[in-house]
Design a protein around this motif. Structure first.
Motif, short mmCIF file in Angstrom:
data_model
loop_
_atom_site.label_atom_id
_atom_site.label_comp_id
_atom_site.label_asym_id
_atom_site.label_seq_id
_atom_site.Cartn_x
_atom_site.Cartn_y
_atom_site.Cartn_z
N PRO A 1 36.21 26.39 -19.45
CA PRO A 1 35.02 25.74 -20.01
C PRO A 1 34.89 24.32 -19.45
CG PRO A 1 36.30 26.84 -21.74
CD PRO A 1 37.15 26.85 -20.49
N PRO A 2 33.67 23.81 -19.28
CA PRO A 2 32.41 24.40 -19.71
C PRO A 2 31.78 25.35 -18.69
CG PRO A 2 32.02 22.21 -18.87
CD PRO A 2 33.50 22.42 -18.81
N ASP A 3 32.30 25.39 -17.46
CA ASP A 3 31.71 26.26 -16.44
C ASP A 3 31.81 27.73 -16.87
OD1 ASP A 3 31.13 24.13 -14.66
OD2 ASP A 3 33.23 24.07 -14.10
N THR B 1 32.05 28.89 -19.84
CA THR B 1 31.19 29.12 -21.01
C THR B 1 29.75 29.38 -20.59
OG1 THR B 1 32.62 27.62 -22.25
CG2 THR B 1 30.49 28.17 -23.23
N ARG B 2 29.26 28.61 -19.61
CA ARG B 2 27.87 28.78 -19.18
C ARG B 2 27.62 30.17 -18.65
NH1 ARG B 2 24.52 28.12 -14.56
NH2 ARG B 2 26.25 27.65 -13.15
N TYR B 3 28.49 30.65 -17.78
CA TYR B 3 28.30 31.98 -17.20
C TYR B 3 28.49 33.07 -18.26
CZ TYR B 3 28.53 29.84 -12.55
OH TYR B 3 28.29 29.09 -11.43
N LYS C 1 28.11 33.00 -21.44
CA LYS C 1 27.01 33.04 -22.40
C LYS C 1 25.83 33.84 -21.86
CE LYS C 1 24.19 30.00 -25.32
NZ LYS C 1 23.88 28.59 -25.69
N LEU C 2 25.56 33.71 -20.56
CA LEU C 2 24.46 34.45 -19.95
C LEU C 2 24.72 35.95 -19.92
CD1 LEU C 2 23.63 32.15 -16.90
CD2 LEU C 2 22.17 32.56 -18.89
N GLU D 1 18.31 30.58 -14.23
CA GLU D 1 19.59 29.96 -14.61
C GLU D 1 20.64 30.08 -13.53
OE1 GLU D 1 18.14 32.38 -16.35
OE2 GLU D 1 17.81 31.75 -18.44
N GLU E 1 25.38 32.53 -6.99
CA GLU E 1 26.05 32.80 -8.25
C GLU E 1 25.85 34.24 -8.70
OE1 GLU E 1 25.94 28.60 -10.70
OE2 GLU E 1 24.05 29.66 -10.39
#
Length: 400
Positions: A96-98, A100-102, A104-105, A221, A226
């Motif tokens: 996290p936070p990287d 977490t961002r992925y 979550k999507l 996003e 990515e």
């Protein structure tokens, strides 16, 4: 001092018994549950074989999953000489936070509700390949006829990969996970897969489709790079884990007729059976690895900041301190809490998809072919112990 502890010189992979962890790990399931381990690049880290210690590592944020901090426990062409940061989108190798961002999507794409909506399609696919088996029988390679194509088609449909393209994906991914592949073979396979998924992402950007990649491509996003990496990770994990579990799990049940009879007698045991097979077989037998961000007491040892820790999940899931008679396959056992699909923030994203496929496929297979048996002696089944996932290279079966 910890430096006086003899270091294990290599990660044991070869097995003398089909379904049990390597013999060299046995002495490490007692008092030496956290032992010194010498990595191929010369790093002096740790190997964890105890259940509670492995669970701690997976849950404690002081142990990082960041790729650039890791030392890989075996030599492999896909591992660079010097650790490098994860590719954009490779969230399993991030904190996290990287991460977490992925995550979550993607989490919403793999909920239990979405998997239940997919179940009728999985049943159709399973039935189709059982029909094809019956036509081809009375003897087939269960891996090629059933265990490989079922999850391959499912993950391709879920992501939006054209059905006719799945063969090249299977071939190239097999090269990438084979630890005996040459660096040239591995690099060529990766380039081919990367180009394939990148072109798929571009097509979905231009014309979004109602599937996982299509829905993600419709938003802004994620970059193309990515999304390509995410697609590769999901294809690889969604296909490799379940295919090997379907084949190896069927082998284990055929090899334990009393367990198969219990499942026939009580179909509701299928949920428990799936969990026990995941625990008992634990096909991920290389890693995961984490690196300590601070000094951490782990078991009877102190892991210093900067030291890499490799977990032996097969050994942890056979820990006698956690499971009674751990080397016995018992489908009535309460096996929830095993680590076969990870634990904590990085627990397998597609775990409900994998479970759902096994819950459908095993009963359907054994109901269609109640007298299914090995077509060769069990010690002649070729095993894939030099690949990222443990399993079979072929599983000849017969019936009738």
């Amino acid at each position: 001092m910890t430096e006086t502890i003899p270091a294990l010189p290599e990660l044991p992979l070869s097995r003398t018994t089909l379904f049990d962890p390597p013999d060299a790990l046995r002495p490490l399931q007692g008092n030496e549950r956290v032992t010194r381990f010498s990595y191929p690049d010369g790093h002096l880290g740790w190997l964890v074989t105890g259940y509670s210690e492995a669970r701690t590592v997976l849950a404690d944020p002081r142990f990082s999953a960041r790729r650039e901090l890791q030392h890989f426990p075996i030599r492999h062409p896909m591992v660079p000489t010097e650790p490098t940061p994860a590719a954009p989108g490779s969230f399993p190798e991030m904190d996290p936070p990287d991460h977490t961002r992925y995550r979550k999507l993607l989490t919403g794409q793999f909920t239990a509700r979405k998997m239940s909506l997919l179940a009728p399609r999985v049943e159709e696919i399973v039935t189709h390949y059982l029909d094809e088996m019956e036509k081809a029988g009375p003897s087939v390679d269960l891996l090629q006829a059933f265990a490989m194509p079922v999850p391959s088609l499912i993950i391709c449909e879920l992501l939006g990969v054209p059905y006719e393209e799945r063969a090249q994906f299977q071939t190239r991914s097999a090269v990438m996970v084979n630890m005996t592949s040459t660096p040239e073979e591995t690099a060529a396979a990766f380039r081919g897969l990367h180009q394939f998924v990148h072109e798929l992402v571009l097509a979905k950007r231009a014309a979004p489709t109602p599937d996982l990649l299509g829905e993600l491509a419709a938003g802004d996003e994620l970059t193309d790079e990515e999304l390509t990496t995410i697609g590769l990770n999901l294809l690889f994990a969604g296909h490799g884990l379940t295919a090997n579990m379907l084949a190896l799990g069927a082998f284990a049940l055929i090899d334990a007729p009393e367990q198969l009879a219990a499942l026939h007698a009580e179909p509701k045991l299928i949920d428990s059976a799936v969990e026990e097979l995941l625990r008992y077989l634990t096909i991920v037998h290389v890693g995961p690895t984490r690196t300590a961000l601070a000094d951490v007491e782990l078991g009877d040892q102190v892991v210093r900041a900067g030291e890499t820790v490799t977990l032996s999940l097969p050994a942890a899931n056979r820990d006698p301190a956690r499971y009674d008679q751990p080397d016995t396959l018992d489908i009535t056992r309460g096996s929830r809490g095993h680590l076969a699909l990870g634990h904590g923030l990085h627990q397998c994203l597609g775990q409900e998809l994998a479970r759902m496929q096994m819950r459908i496929a095993y009963p359907a297979l054994f109901e269609r072919f109640p007298d299914i048996r090995l077509a060769v002696p069990r010690d002649q089944i070729p095993m894939r112990d030099q690949m990222a996932f443990y399993g079979v290279l072929a599983l000849p079966v017969a019936w009738g």
